[in-house]
Design a protein around this motif. Structure first.
Motif, PDB file in Angstrom:
ATOM      1  N   GLN B 192       0.834  -1.212   0.000  1.00  0.00           N
ATOM      2  CA  GLN B 192       0.000   0.000   0.000  1.00  0.00           C
ATOM      3  C   GLN B 192       0.861   1.251   0.000  1.00  0.00           C
ATOM      4  O   GLN B 192       0.597   2.205  -0.735  1.00  0.00           O
ATOM      5  CB  GLN B 192      -0.860   0.026   1.265  1.00  0.00           C
ATOM      6  N   HIS B 193       1.883   1.220   0.833  1.00  0.00           N
ATOM      7  CA  HIS B 193       2.755   2.390   0.954  1.00  0.00           C
ATOM      8  C   HIS B 193       3.383   2.715  -0.397  1.00  0.00           C
ATOM      9  O   HIS B 193       3.361   3.856  -0.852  1.00  0.00           O
ATOM     10  CB  HIS B 193       3.853   2.083   1.985  1.00  0.00           C
ATOM     11  N   ILE B 194       3.927   1.671  -1.035  1.00  0.00           N
ATOM     12  CA  ILE B 194       4.608   1.900  -2.314  1.00  0.00           C
ATOM     13  C   ILE B 194       3.618   2.364  -3.372  1.00  0.00           C
ATOM     14  O   ILE B 194       3.911   3.273  -4.161  1.00  0.00           O
ATOM     15  CB  ILE B 194       5.341   0.610  -2.750  1.00  0.00           C
ATOM     16  N   VAL B 195       2.393   1.768  -3.371  1.00  0.00           N
ATOM     17  CA  VAL B 195       1.399   2.176  -4.374  1.00  0.00           C
ATOM     18  C   VAL B 195       1.004   3.633  -4.173  1.00  0.00           C
ATOM     19  O   VAL B 195       0.966   4.417  -5.131  1.00  0.00           O
ATOM     20  CB  VAL B 195       0.157   1.256  -4.301  1.00  0.00           C
ATOM     21  N   LEU B 196       0.748   4.015  -2.895  1.00  0.00           N
ATOM     22  CA  LEU B 196       0.364   5.409  -2.624  1.00  0.00           C
ATOM     23  C   LEU B 196       1.449   6.381  -3.080  1.00  0.00           C
ATOM     24  O   LEU B 196       1.168   7.370  -3.769  1.00  0.00           O
ATOM     25  CB  LEU B 196       0.118   5.604  -1.128  1.00  0.00           C
ATOM     26  N   VAL B 197       2.700   6.052  -2.704  1.00  0.00           N
ATOM     27  CA  VAL B 197       3.811   6.933  -3.100  1.00  0.00           C
ATOM     28  C   VAL B 197       3.930   6.960  -4.619  1.00  0.00           C
ATOM     29  O   VAL B 197       4.064   8.029  -5.229  1.00  0.00           O
ATOM     30  CB  VAL B 197       5.130   6.451  -2.454  1.00  0.00           C
TER      31      VAL B 197
END
Lengths: 257, 398
Positions: B192-197
Motif C-alpha cells: 500500500q505504501h509503495i502504491v500510494l507513493v
C-alpha cells in the motif's frame, strides 16, 4: 530602486501582520462560533474542542517549537562553524555527508524512533525536533560559509583582522541569508512535526485533529487544522520579512561603505 | 549531494596526524558499549523490559572481542594510510556482520525457554553502535575515495546476513516476533505504501511537467503558480489532511456519484490529494529550472543543425534537463514516503499504520516495525535515484 525595495519590504511585513491577525481571530473566535461548526457537524454532542483552551494549545506548540529552534540554531550554526575552522576540518566531510543524508529521514520515522528511547510526552518531541531540525541548519551554515569568497577572507586578514573578527564581521554576515533560509526550513518542518507529537502524548495544536479523527468529529479536525495552518503561515511570512530585510541590508551600498 | 560535490576531496595523509574522526568515534563506541544497556529482556509484549549490559548479554569473551575490534578501528586510524584504512573498513564490516550473532548469544543466555512470551529487545548501546559504525563506513568511504558501489555491496551483504539470521535463528527477538505475528499485514502495508507513493509521484510528475511547460509559455503564470505551491508546502501535513477531510466527507455525502467513484472523507482520496499537493512544488520547481538552464548556445547549435522545435525539445533540451529533473523526482519521492506515513492517521493504510497503532498500544517494537522500513525505503529510493541521475549526467555538464 531603494524606494521600491522599501515598499516590497513593507508589503512583506503587512502580509505577516494579516496572517497573525487571522490567527488571533481564530484562536479567540472559535469558542464563540458554535453555530458555524454546528452546521459542519450537526449530530455531534459537542462541536467546540473543550479539553483545553486554544490559546493554551497554541502556547504549548510555540514553546516546543521555540525551545527546539533555539537549541538547534545554537548547535547547528556552532557545528557548521566548528567544522569549517582549521581545527575541525577533519570532521567536515562526515558532517556534510550526514547533513545531506539526514534530509532523507522522514520526520515521522524520527519521531517514532525517539519514543522507544525517550518515552511518551513533551520531552521526546522536543528532542526529536532538535535532532531533525539540526540538519537543515548545519547544511545551510556549511553552504553559506563555504560560499564566502576566499579573496574577501584574505583581504580581511590583510586588513589585520583576527580569525574571530573575520568570522563575526565578514563570514557570518555574508553567509547570513543562506543560514536564515536553513533556519526557516527547520522551523517550518518542526511546526508540522510537533503537531504529530499529539500522537505520542504531547498536548499541542495537533490534539484537536487527532481527537477529531478518532471520534469522527470533523468540527474538531477543522479547528485544529485551521489554527496550525495559520500559525505556519504567520511564522513563514515573518521569515519572509526577515529575509527581505537581510537582502536589503546586504545590497544597500550605504551600509557597506 | 550537491553540497558534497563542492567539497575538496580529503587527501590521504601519510603518517603523522591521526584521523581525529575515527579515533573519537571509536572512543565514543567503547564508552557506549560498556556504559549503556545492550539488550533488554521482557516477559511479554507490553511490559517494559529490564536492561542488560554488555557483560550480561554476550559474556566476557564477546565483550572482549567487540572492544578489540572497536580499538582496532581507532588504532588503525592513528596511522592513516590506504592499507590501514582498508583494514579499518574490514573491522567495521566484521563488527556489523557479527552484531546479529551477538543477539543470538544474548537470547541463548537470557531468554528462558520455559516462557514462550519472553522476548529480547534491542538496547540503546546496540542502536548507537550500529549508527556510529555506519558513520565510520561513510568516513572510510570518503577517505578511501570509493564509489558508492563497493560500500553499497558490502552493506547489501551485511543486510542479507542480518535477514538470514532474523528469519532462521532470532525467534526470541521482539522485532521478529512482532513481524511474525502480522507478516501478511506487513507485506500488504508495504505494498500500500509503495502504491500510494507511486501514484502520488506519478500524478505529480505529469501535472508538474504540464505546469512547468505552461509556466514557460506564459511567463505571467510563473509567479502566482509558485506562490500557490509555496503556500501549500508551508501548511503542515497533518493540517492539510485535516482540512481536506471535512469538504470531502461533505461531497461524498451529498454527491452520490463521487461517493461511488470512491471519494470519501477518510481513506485514500484525501491522502492522495494532499500528497500530490505537497509533491507539486519540488517537482515543478526542478522541472522548470531543469528546462530553463539548458544553455542557449547548445540550443542555437541545434537550430543551426536544422532541428525543428519538437526535435529540439525531445532530442536536446529534455535529455540535458534530465539529471536536474530526476533530482526533483528524488526529492519528491523521499518526501512522499515520509508523508504517506502521516496519511495512515486518516485511514489511508501503509506502514504508518504500524507506527500509530504501536504508539496507541505502547508497543514499541511495533512502532519500529513501521518506522524502520520507512527509513530503509527512503534511503534506498534516495540512493537509487541519486545514482540514476549521476549516470544520466552528460560528461561535459557540471
Amino acid at each position: 530602486m531603494k524606494h521600491s525595495d522599501q515598499h516590497a519590504d513593507r508589503r512583506l511585513w503587512i502580509r505577516s501582520l494579516i496572517w497573525g491577525l487571522l490567527l488571533v481571530v481564530c484562536v479567540v473566535g472559535i469558542a464563540h462560533a458554535e453555530g458555524l461548526f454546528r452546521w459542519l457537524e450537526p449530530d455531534a454532542r459537542q462541536v467546540i474542542y473543550q479539553r483545553a483552551q486554544f490559546y493554551e494549545l497554541l502556547g504549548r506548540h510555540l514553546l516546543v517549537v521555540g525551545i527546539a529552534a533555539l537549541v538547534t540554531i545554537f548547535f547547528g550554526v556552532g557545528a557548521g562553524i566548528a567544522v569549517t575552522r582549521k581545527k575541525g576540518r577533519d570532521f567536515l566531510p562526515l558532517v556534510a555527508q550526514l547533513a545531506s543524508l539526514g534530509q532523507t529521514f522522514p520526520p515521522v520515522a524520527v519521531l517514532a524512533l525517539a519514543v522507544p528511547v525517550l518515552g511518551f510526552g513533551t520531552l521526546p518531541i522536543i528532542i526529536a525536533l532538535m535532532l531533525y531540525g539540526l540538519l537543515p541548519i548545519v547544511r545551510n551554515t556549511l553552504a553559506g560559509l563555504q560560499d564566502v569568497n576566499e579573496e574577501i577572507k584574505v583581504a580581511s586578514r590583510a586588513m589585520g583582522m583576527t580569525p574571530l573578527q573575520t568570522l563575526y564581521q565578514v563570514e557570518l554576515p555574508l553567509a547570513a541569508p543562506v543560514i536564515l533560509a536553513g533556519i526557516r526550513t527547520s522551523v517550518t518542518i518542526n511546526i508540522a512535526t510537533a503537531a504529530l507529537g499529539a500522537t505520542v502524548g504531547a498536548s499541542n495544536l495537533g490534539d484537536p485533529i487527532i481527537a477529531g479523527i478518532i471520534n469522527g468529529n470533523m468540527a474538531y479536525v477543522t479547528q485544529g487544522a485551521l489554527i496550525i495552518a495559520l500559525l505556519a503561515l504567520t511564522i513563514d511570512s515573518l521569515f519572509d520579512g526577515l529575509q527581505g530585510r537581510l537582502r536589503q541590508r546586504l545590497s544597500s551600498p550605504q551600509r557597506l561603505s | 549531494m550537491s553540497l558534497l560535490d563542492a567539497l575538496p576531496t580529503p587527501k590521504l595523509r601519510r603518517g603523522g596526524y591521526p584521523n581525529a574522526v575515527l579515533v573519537s568515534m571509536s572512543i565514543v563506541m567503547l564508552a557506549v558499549l560498556w556504559g549503556l544497556d545492550a539488550v533488554s529482556v521482557a516477559p511479554n509484549r507490553i511490559v517494559q523490559g529490564t536492561g542488560v549490559g554488555v557483560l550480561g548479554a554476550i559474556g566476557l569473551p564477546g565483550a572482549f572481542l567487540a572492544s578489540l575490534l572497536i580499538l582496532a578501528i581507532g588504532g588503525l586510524a592513528c596511522q592513516p594510510g590506504r592499507t590501514n584504512y582498508a583494514a579499518a573498513l574490514g573491522a567495521v564490516v566484521l563488527l556489523l556482520a557479527l552484531m546479529p550473532f551477538g543477539l543470538m548469544v544474548a537470547s541463548y543466555f537470557l531468554i528462558d525457554p520455559a516462557l514462550p512470551q519472553a522476548r529480547l529487545g534491542i538496547g540503546a548501546s546496540y542502536w548507537l553502535i550500529l549508527f556510529i559504525l555506519l558513520l565510520c563506513l561513510i568516513e572510510l568511504r570518503l577517505r578511501l575515495a570509493l564509489t558508492r558501489l563497493l560500500p553499497g555491496l558490502l552493506l547489501a551483504g551485511v543486510g542479507l546476513l542480518w535477514w538470514l539470521c532474523a528469519s532462521l535463528w532470532l525467534d526470541d527477538l521482539a522485532l521478529v516476533q512482532e513481524f511474525k505475528a502480522r507478516d501478511r499485514q506487513f507485506m500488504r502495508a508495504v505494498g500500500q505504501h509503495i502504491v500510494l507513493v507511486g501514484v502520488a509521484v506519478g500524478v505529480s510528475i505529469v501535472l508538474g511537467g504540464l505546469l512547468a511547460m505552461l509556466m514557460r509559455r506564459f511567463k505571467r503564470l510563473q509567479k502566482s503558480a509558485f506562490a500557490v505551491l509555496n503556500f501549500l508546502q508551508t501548511i503542515p501535513s497533518l493540517a492539510l489532511f485535516g482540512l481536506l477531510l471535512a469538504p470531502l466527507a461533505w461531497l461524498a455525502a451529498n454527491v452520490p456519484v463521487l461517493a461511488q467513484v470512491g471519494v470519501s472523507g477518510i481513506g485514500n482520496t484525501p491522502a492522495l490529494i494532499a500528497l500530490v499537493a505537497y509533491s507539486l512544488l519540488p517537482m515543478v520547481r526542478n522541472t522548470y529550472i531543469a528546462l530553463e538552464q539548458v544553455s542557449p548556445d547548445t540550443l542555437e547549435a541545434a537550430t543551426a543543425m536544422g532541428m525543428r522545435r519538437g526535435q529540439q525539445f525531445w532530442q536536446v533540451r529534455l535529455p540535458l534537463a534530465l539529471p536536474v529533473l530526476l533530482e526533483g523526482v528524488r526529492i519528491t519521492t523521499v518526501q512522499a514516503i515520509g508523508l504517506t506515513a502521516v496519511a495512515a492517521l486518516i485511514g489511508a493504510g501503509g506502514l504508518g499504520t504500524f507506527i500509530f497503532q504501536g504508539l496507541g498500544q505502547a508497543a514499541m517494537d511495533m512502532v519500529l516495525l513501521g518506522a524502520l522500513p520507512i527509513l530503509v525505503l527512503a534511503l534506498l529510493v534516495d540512493a537509487a535515484l541519486g545514482a540514476l541521475a549521476e549516470a544520466l549526467r552528460p560528461g561535459g555538464i557540471q
